[in-house]
Design a protein around this motif. Sequence first.
Motif, mmCIF file in Angstrom:
data_model
loop_
_atom_site.group_PDB
_atom_site.id
_atom_site.type_symbol
_atom_site.label_atom_id
_atom_site.label_comp_id
_atom_site.label_asym_id
_atom_site.label_seq_id
_atom_site.Cartn_x
_atom_site.Cartn_y
_atom_site.Cartn_z
ATOM 1 N N GLY A 1 40.283 34.018 41.461
ATOM 2 C CA GLY A 1 39.447 32.821 41.470
ATOM 3 C C GLY A 1 40.113 31.596 40.863
ATOM 4 N N SER B 1 37.874 29.118 37.633
ATOM 5 C CA SER B 1 36.574 29.193 38.285
ATOM 6 C C SER B 1 35.503 29.668 37.309
ATOM 7 C CB SER B 1 36.677 30.168 39.459
ATOM 8 O OG SER B 1 35.419 30.400 40.029
ATOM 9 N N ILE C 1 39.355 33.526 46.144
ATOM 10 C CA ILE C 1 39.249 32.273 46.886
ATOM 11 C C ILE C 1 39.898 32.473 48.244
ATOM 12 C CG2 ILE C 1 39.984 29.861 46.984
ATOM 13 C CD1 ILE C 1 39.830 29.871 43.908
ATOM 14 N N THR D 1 36.905 24.601 46.642
ATOM 15 C CA THR D 1 37.268 25.989 46.923
ATOM 16 C C THR D 1 36.046 26.767 47.389
ATOM 17 O OG1 THR D 1 36.827 26.819 44.682
ATOM 18 C CG2 THR D 1 39.042 25.960 45.111
ATOM 19 N N SER E 1 32.723 34.233 46.308
ATOM 20 C CA SER E 1 31.600 33.832 45.448
ATOM 21 C C SER E 1 30.423 33.295 46.248
ATOM 22 C CB SER E 1 32.054 32.763 44.455
ATOM 23 O OG SER E 1 32.359 31.568 45.147
ATOM 24 N N GLU F 1 33.023 25.399 45.058
ATOM 25 C CA GLU F 1 33.289 24.840 43.739
ATOM 26 C C GLU F 1 34.098 23.560 43.917
ATOM 27 O OE1 GLU F 1 32.938 28.102 40.358
ATOM 28 O OE2 GLU F 1 34.891 28.140 41.343
ATOM 29 N N TYR G 1 36.248 20.590 41.850
ATOM 30 C CA TYR G 1 36.957 20.167 40.646
ATOM 31 C C TYR G 1 37.350 18.697 40.817
ATOM 32 C CZ TYR G 1 37.668 25.218 40.065
ATOM 33 O OH TYR G 1 37.499 26.574 39.947
ATOM 34 N N PRO H 1 34.516 23.068 37.076
ATOM 35 C CA PRO H 1 33.967 22.985 38.438
ATOM 36 C C PRO H 1 32.473 22.721 38.478
ATOM 37 C CG PRO H 1 34.387 25.258 37.846
ATOM 38 C CD PRO H 1 34.943 24.418 36.733
ATOM 39 N N ARG I 1 29.321 23.374 40.969
ATOM 40 C CA ARG I 1 29.095 24.435 41.938
ATOM 41 C C ARG I 1 27.931 24.115 42.844
ATOM 42 N NH1 ARG I 1 29.503 30.230 39.376
ATOM 43 N NH2 ARG I 1 28.453 30.543 41.330
#
Length: 185
Positions: A72, A90, A96, A109, A113, A117, A119, A130, A132
């Motif tokens: 991640g 993450s 990822i 990304t 999950s 996410e 950044y 991140p 989300r």
Amino acid sequence: DKISHKAQLAGARYNPLFGQVVTACRDSVVKVWSVTTGEKMVEFSQAHGEEEITTITFDQTGRRLLTAGSDGSVKIWNFNVGLCLSTLISNNNAEILTTTTTKDNTVLTGGWSRVVECYHPVDDEYYSAPERSMRGLGHQQDIQCIEIIDTRTVASCSCDGVIIIWSIDHSTLTPSMKIDITEQC
């Protein structure tokens, strides 16, 4: 007969700025190749330690390589010398599968999950923690692809055929449209 890598490729990207192709394989090795000569120019291993590299991309300037790992994490590289400039951690340890950057070099990304996410760059060297997308508002299956539509809009798609259009700004990632193509087939 030359073999580019000993393990399965995780990605290959052409960089027109430097006239190079960068490849990365699942055993965490990155190589930089000259397009004109085919010669290997740079190689660095253990890019993600013992973790596999799962995907690669360039930032919008073409000067930085982003590698994503099965843990991640995302690493940002000066790939011409093999120097890791930053590691993005993450909120989860999920693999990822896709990474992209916006014009302002916000890193997006997605993967196991099932969330996107985001950044945001703080300056040239650091990124914020991140933001989300919310599970339940987004994907119910693994995210396979994220594409930039324009400066504030991205699309993500998951392996179950769901496409989500997201509005993005510096504080939130909000779904604006959900398309389930499985219902249209």
